[in-house]
Write a protein that holds these residues in place. Sequence first.
Motif, mmCIF file in Angstrom:
data_model
loop_
_atom_site.group_PDB
_atom_site.id
_atom_site.type_symbol
_atom_site.label_atom_id
_atom_site.label_comp_id
_atom_site.label_asym_id
_atom_site.label_seq_id
_atom_site.Cartn_x
_atom_site.Cartn_y
_atom_site.Cartn_z
ATOM 1 N N GLU A 177 28.089 28.753 43.885
ATOM 2 C CA GLU A 177 28.920 29.813 44.466
ATOM 3 C C GLU A 177 28.392 31.154 43.947
ATOM 4 O O GLU A 177 28.990 31.792 43.086
ATOM 5 C CB GLU A 177 30.390 29.600 44.110
ATOM 6 N N LYS B 3 33.001 20.601 33.379
ATOM 7 C CA LYS B 3 34.200 20.664 34.224
ATOM 8 C C LYS B 3 34.285 22.083 34.773
ATOM 9 O O LYS B 3 35.050 22.915 34.294
ATOM 10 C CB LYS B 3 35.439 20.287 33.417
ATOM 11 N N TRP B 4 33.477 22.341 35.789
ATOM 12 C CA TRP B 4 33.277 23.709 36.269
ATOM 13 C C TRP B 4 34.558 24.344 36.802
ATOM 14 O O TRP B 4 34.812 25.527 36.549
ATOM 15 C CB TRP B 4 32.157 23.749 37.297
ATOM 16 N N ASP B 5 35.368 23.593 37.539
ATOM 17 C CA ASP B 5 36.611 24.161 38.055
ATOM 18 C C ASP B 5 37.550 24.557 36.921
ATOM 19 O O ASP B 5 38.220 25.592 36.985
ATOM 20 C CB ASP B 5 37.323 23.180 39.001
ATOM 21 N N LYS C 77 28.297 25.455 40.570
ATOM 22 C CA LYS C 77 28.963 25.079 41.829
ATOM 23 C C LYS C 77 28.244 25.673 43.037
ATOM 24 O O LYS C 77 28.671 25.464 44.162
ATOM 25 C CB LYS C 77 30.414 25.563 41.804
ATOM 26 N N ILE D 35 36.374 27.773 35.258
ATOM 27 C CA ILE D 35 36.771 28.929 36.068
ATOM 28 C C ILE D 35 38.253 29.231 35.888
ATOM 29 O O ILE D 35 38.647 30.387 35.718
ATOM 30 C CB ILE D 35 36.404 28.683 37.546
ATOM 31 N N GLU D 36 39.061 28.195 35.882
ATOM 32 C CA GLU D 36 40.508 28.371 35.722
ATOM 33 C C GLU D 36 40.856 28.975 34.358
ATOM 34 O O GLU D 36 41.647 29.914 34.260
ATOM 35 C CB GLU D 36 41.200 27.021 35.901
ATOM 36 N N TYR E 150 30.290 29.115 38.135
ATOM 37 C CA TYR E 150 30.064 29.436 39.548
ATOM 38 C C TYR E 150 28.644 29.090 39.979
ATOM 39 O O TYR E 150 28.420 28.572 41.080
ATOM 40 C CB TYR E 150 30.345 30.915 39.836
#
Length: 128
Positions: free
Chosen positions: A92, A63-65, A90, A68-69, A87
């Motif tokens: 990025e 759950k990459w987002d 993703k 990051i959060e 990142y």
Amino acid sequence: MKNSLGQPIDIASERLRSIIEQAEASFKANNLEKCIELLAPHRSTLEEYGRRLLVTSVLKSEKWDLVIEITDPPQSIEELVARVTAYLRKREFARAREALQSNANSLNIDTIMKDALLERIRDEEAIG
């Protein structure tokens, strides 16, 4: 409310401890979704072990987002590596590099580790 020694009981701390124990059991049973569900609402008050359990669960769940959060800002080298990894997954690359550069000094990352992470970012970017 007091314990058997007459000392006050910190109900909020006891509740959080219980949640962490439930999350740990879920993690050990490979029920990562339940572990995340239990811990994510408390991420701002989790101490080291609970936070590590949450970060590990979201990483394993890819759950990459959420990685990051949760790791904003990273509170350990392990969290920074998780953030950079998210990142990279993703794609990025600039944000991965920026996360490393902006947090390396505050987390006291040594030059060898920082260079290795930068090389990993460059390699992933070259692969596309």
